[in-house]
Design an enzyme around this catalytic site. Structure first.
Site, mmCIF file in Angstrom:
data_model
loop_
_atom_site.group_PDB
_atom_site.id
_atom_site.type_symbol
_atom_site.label_atom_id
_atom_site.label_comp_id
_atom_site.label_asym_id
_atom_site.label_seq_id
_atom_site.Cartn_x
_atom_site.Cartn_y
_atom_site.Cartn_z
ATOM 1 N N SER A 106 -4.053 11.313 -1.120
ATOM 2 C CA SER A 106 -3.188 10.330 -0.631
ATOM 3 C C SER A 106 -3.752 9.758 0.690
ATOM 4 C CB SER A 106 -1.661 10.162 -1.042
ATOM 5 O OG SER A 106 -1.398 11.502 -0.097
ATOM 6 N N GLY A 107 -3.988 10.601 1.510
ATOM 7 C CA GLY A 107 -4.563 10.183 2.785
ATOM 8 C C GLY A 107 -5.707 9.027 2.873
ATOM 9 N N CYS A 110 -2.226 11.251 10.515
ATOM 10 C CA CYS A 110 -1.242 12.059 9.711
ATOM 11 C C CYS A 110 -1.101 13.466 10.015
ATOM 12 C CB CYS A 110 -1.244 11.898 8.352
ATOM 13 S SG CYS A 110 -2.968 11.662 7.633
ATOM 14 N N GLY A 141 0.838 -1.069 0.148
ATOM 15 C CA GLY A 141 -0.045 -0.225 0.040
ATOM 16 C C GLY A 141 0.868 1.370 -0.008
ATOM 17 N N SER A 155 -1.406 -10.549 -2.845
ATOM 18 C CA SER A 155 -0.251 -9.889 -3.181
ATOM 19 C C SER A 155 0.708 -11.160 -2.936
ATOM 20 C CB SER A 155 0.167 -8.965 -2.500
ATOM 21 O OG SER A 155 -0.786 -7.920 -2.647
ATOM 22 N N HIS A 160 0.078 16.996 3.214
ATOM 23 C CA HIS A 160 -1.233 17.836 4.054
ATOM 24 C C HIS A 160 -0.627 19.327 4.375
ATOM 25 C CE1 HIS A 160 -3.325 14.239 4.040
ATOM 26 N NE2 HIS A 160 -3.299 13.884 5.252
ATOM 27 N N ARG A 167 -10.777 17.739 2.521
ATOM 28 C CA ARG A 167 -10.014 17.068 1.710
ATOM 29 C C ARG A 167 -9.931 18.194 0.333
ATOM 30 N NH1 ARG A 167 -7.575 13.033 2.759
ATOM 31 N NH2 ARG A 167 -9.293 11.583 3.316
ATOM 32 N N ASN A 222 2.402 13.771 4.011
ATOM 33 C CA ASN A 222 1.419 13.011 4.972
ATOM 34 C C ASN A 222 1.746 11.613 5.008
ATOM 35 O OD1 ASN A 222 0.236 13.644 2.229
ATOM 36 N ND2 ASN A 222 -1.131 11.589 2.871
ATOM 37 N N LYS A 274 -9.990 12.772 15.980
ATOM 38 C CA LYS A 274 -8.647 12.241 16.082
ATOM 39 C C LYS A 274 -7.734 13.317 16.377
ATOM 40 C CE LYS A 274 -9.380 8.495 12.869
ATOM 41 N NZ LYS A 274 -8.901 8.132 11.457
HETATM 42 C C1 2RA Z 1 -6.832 10.943 5.749
HETATM 43 N N1 2RA Z 1 -5.760 11.285 7.906
HETATM 44 O O1 2RA Z 1 -5.837 11.762 5.267
HETATM 45 C C2 2RA Z 1 -6.704 10.146 7.021
HETATM 46 C C3 2RA Z 1 -6.200 8.982 7.187
HETATM 47 N N2 2RA Z 1 -4.824 8.882 6.645
HETATM 48 O O2 2RA Z 1 -7.640 10.189 4.935
#
Ligand code: 2RA
Length: 340
Positions: A161-162, A131, A12, A40, A243, A236, A316, A215
């Site tokens: 990519s998160g 992250c 991943g 895999s 990030h 997002r 991130n 979180k």
């Molecule tokens: C995100 N922090 O950015 C969350 C999980 N990696 O989607």
């Protein structure tokens, strides 16, 4: 004498980055194992830029006995199934959110709370933070030590990519389709992500916040200081990696922008890039592949007592996940698993 390290979720985004960073940092390795799902099994993947190749093993029947550490980057469901089994054989560093708030599991950012690592013996499991939390506490810690933070208001601008490969594929396909006039119907995200922003990451909670925002609040309190008040809005954005965060901070005592810049310039893990001119700040595309938590736009907030604003950017997949996990492994090796 080096360590025998397993990377679980090796195929991943984060697992590949863990292997890349283990090879980049010349981590003292005797052996490294790449482990993933049965799909895999048998695949050949690169051990970073080392020139070596690794054959992927199947997690279902992988025996962790005799290994020193297992870095998990395969999500909470896989960690729930396999981390306890792995912890019976070696120390687990888990990137999922599963154990982060477990009182018997330390949640570690090595530049911030290395002393908390000693608590890992309870479960033989160490948790890696979210992250967006990791980069923020690296920037906050040196300021908190000097001027004691009362409250943090953070807005995040989180790359796709998160969300893993699916998020990256959606941004790529939608962006391309817009130019060729094809459909941009969202499939992975609830709304179009190309040339758009989505104020929603992870599940919605009863109080209207999202789990990602929750979180950031609870993890900052566990890692840095439970007395700090934190409120977050996690968004997002159409960026592939990196990030960004706009952070407003209120302190117990006055701290000037100059004083904050001087502190941040010397802080572990921080790279201050802060010139009050066009281009005198960091943007996500510039942080990709770097280890640093970049800080820019440091300036006083005169609307509150002892207020400061700053801009924080980091890769991130690295400080936000793989790098932090490898740094925990390095600290674990130095402090608790001395070899030779
Ligand atoms: C995100 N922090 O950015 C969350 C999980 N990696 O989607």
């Amino acid at each position: 004498m080096g360590y025998r390290v397993v990377v679980v979720g090796a195929t991943g985004n984060v697992g590949r980055e863990m292997l890349q960073i283990l090879s980049e940092r010349q981590f003292p390795l005797d052996e490294v194992a790449a482990v993933a799902s049965s799909r895999s099994q048998g695949d050949i993947i690169d051990f970073g830029d080392s020139g070596e190749e690794l054959k992927v093993s199947n997690l279902e029947n992988f025996d962790f006995a005799g290994w020193d550490m297992a870095l998990f980057a395969a999500g909470s469901a896989v960690s729930k199934l396999h981390a306890p089994r792995a912890a019976a054989g070696c120390t687990v560093i888990d990137n999922s959110s599963l154990y982060r708030m477990d009182p018997d599991v330390p949640l570690i950012v090595p530049e911030v709370n290395p002393e908390a690592l000693a608590g890992y013996k309870a479960r033989n499991i160490i948790a890696n933070p979210n992250c967006s939390t990791a980069q923020m506490v690296v920037a906050l810690k040196p300021l908190h030590d000097v001027a004691k933070i009362k409250r943090v208001v953070v807005s995040t601008y989180q790359s796709v990519s998160g969300s893993g490969k699916q998020g990256m594929d959606e941004l790529f396909n939608q962006s391309r389709n817009i130019f060729v006039g094809d459909s941009v119907e969202p499939s992975f995200y609830p709304k179009q992500i190309a040339f758009n922003v989505i104020p929603h990451i992870d599940d919605f909670l009863e109080d209207g916040t999202t789990k990602e925002e929750w979180k950031m609040v609870v993890e900052t309190k566990k890692i840095l200081d439970p007395k700090i008040k934190v409120t977050a809005t996690c968004v997002r954005v159409p960026v592939f990696v990196g990030h960004s965060e706009s952070i407003n901070i209120e302190f117990e005592r006055d701290i000037s922008a100059q004083e904050a810049q001087d502190i941040l310039r010397e802080a572990p893990g921080v790279m201050l890039v802060d010139k009050r001119e066009p281009g005198g700040y960091v943007t996500p595309v510039e942080c990709v592949g770097d280890y640093a938590t970049f800080v820019s736009r440091v300036r006083e907030d005169t609307t509150v007592e002892n207020g400061l604003n700053l801009w924080c950017v980091s890769d991130n997949l690295r400080k936000g996940a793989a790098l932090n996990a490898v740094q925990i492994a390095e600290l674990l090796g130095r402090k608790h698993l001395q070899k030779g």
